[in-house]
Design a protein around this motif. Structure first.
Motif, mmCIF file in Angstrom:
data_model
loop_
_atom_site.group_PDB
_atom_site.id
_atom_site.type_symbol
_atom_site.label_atom_id
_atom_site.label_comp_id
_atom_site.label_asym_id
_atom_site.label_seq_id
_atom_site.Cartn_x
_atom_site.Cartn_y
_atom_site.Cartn_z
ATOM 1 N N PRO A 82 0.997 -1.247 0.054
ATOM 2 C CA PRO A 82 -0.161 -0.084 0.023
ATOM 3 C C PRO A 82 0.743 1.082 -0.014
ATOM 4 O O PRO A 82 1.922 1.387 0.766
ATOM 5 N N TYR A 92 -3.263 -1.682 8.119
ATOM 6 C CA TYR A 92 -3.270 -2.121 6.721
ATOM 7 C C TYR A 92 -3.274 -3.786 6.792
ATOM 8 O O TYR A 92 -3.937 -4.422 5.983
ATOM 9 N N ALA A 105 -3.837 -6.317 3.964
ATOM 10 C CA ALA A 105 -2.718 -6.003 2.863
ATOM 11 C C ALA A 105 -1.808 -7.111 3.060
ATOM 12 O O ALA A 105 -1.552 -7.652 3.975
ATOM 13 N N LEU A 160 1.802 2.988 3.536
ATOM 14 C CA LEU A 160 2.488 1.985 4.196
ATOM 15 C C LEU A 160 4.061 2.201 3.653
ATOM 16 O O LEU A 160 5.028 2.401 4.472
ATOM 17 N N LYS A 163 -6.837 -4.801 7.069
ATOM 18 C CA LYS A 163 -7.441 -4.444 5.756
ATOM 19 C C LYS A 163 -7.038 -5.644 4.986
ATOM 20 O O LYS A 163 -7.663 -5.945 3.849
#
Length: 288
Positions: free
Chosen positions: A87, A156, A161, A90, A159
């Motif tokens: 991401p 993340y 990732a 990040l 989420k």
């Protein structure tokens, strides 16, 4: 006992200030004796940063957040520079967090003689205390911003990732020490030069920004053109940033040879900077 001895000859002094005969005489024992002063200077730097501000310590979070948002928009959305499958926020925050610590150590140490000329001219203490206090106070700031980076990682991860920790995370303390030492060494070299050449103080402010683009902060090393990778690798900070990302995010490159090169360059800068700083401190008051 000889009765002819004067009163001064019977006195035992806790500290004797003597002229330095060698630039390699660093008086490290004196630095240890003044460790309480070092702690006070660290506290002063930390408190003065947010004194008389509305947001206070929140500014520690604002700078990396705003920078990450700008990098994401400019380099991620507009320029579409790849981020190794991570991401974008990040990826950028990882580089920004590590880079800020090195940059702060370098820029603030580079003006230590000019900024503290009044103190240096009035009272004695090991001058090396001052740049050391800058590095340690910046370490507090780095710790706060590192916590922000960890929170973004957790966000993340929740989420879904795709990133993971690697064994290189064990090198994190070494990476921090190398970044601090490199910033300290280069800063002391520049600080010694600014006693005579004030222009360097202006040069360092935008020079550090130019150096950032020669470091894989806004791009992964894998995305750099092959013909320029060797040039980017000459920057000792490049491998440290890559190890930081590789350890915490599982992206980036790792090379023992590159780490060895960064370590050797850091030690060289630190030794050279300490010697030059030690030599200049004897006469800088006459030129600042």
């Amino acid at each position: 006992m000889d009765k002819n001895l004067t009163a001064d000859q019977h006195q035992v002094w806790d500290l004797e200030i003597k002229p330095q005969n060698s630039a390699f005489d660093l008086h490290l024992k004196d630095v240890w004796k003044y460790r309480d002063l070092l702690g006070l200077l660290v506290r002063r730097d930390f408190v003065s940063f947010y004194k008389q501000t509305i947001l206070g310590p929140i500014w520690f979070f604002v700078q990396p957040l705003v920078t990450t948002i700008m990098f994401t928009f400019v380099f991620g959305t507009l320029a579409k520079i790849p981020t190794d499958g991570l991401p974008q926020p990040l990826f950028y925050m990882a580089g920004i967090t590590a880079w800020n610590y090195f940059a702060d150590c370098l820029t603030k140490t580079s003006t230590v003689f000019k900024d503290n000329a009044d103190i240096f001219g009035k009272v004695y203490f090991p001058r090396l205390i001052m740049p050391l206090s800058i590095v340690l106070s910046n370490l507090v700031r780095f710790g706060v911003q590192f916590l922000l980076f960890i929170m973004v990682m957790i966000f993340y991860a929740v989420k879904g990732a795709h990133f993971h920790l690697t064994w290189a995370i064990t090198l994190f303390p070494l990476v921090v020490v190398l970044m601090a030492s490199m910033g300290l060494g280069l800063g002391m070299i520049i600080s010694a030069m600014t006693t005579k050449y004030r222009d360097l103080a202006f040069l360092i402010t935008f020079g550090i920004q130019l150096l950032m683009y020669a470091t894989p902060i806004i791009y992964p090393l894998s995305a750099a053109p092959a013909k320029y990778i060797w040039l980017i690798s000459l920057n000792p900070m490049s491998e440290l940033i890559e190890i930081f990302r590789y350890g915490f995010l599982g992206r980036g490159s790792f090379s023992w040879g590159a780490l060895g090169y960064s370590t050797i360059m850091t030690v060289a800068f630190l030794m050279l900077g300490t010697v030059i700083f030690n030599k200049v401190e004897k006469s800088f008051v006459d030129t600042v």
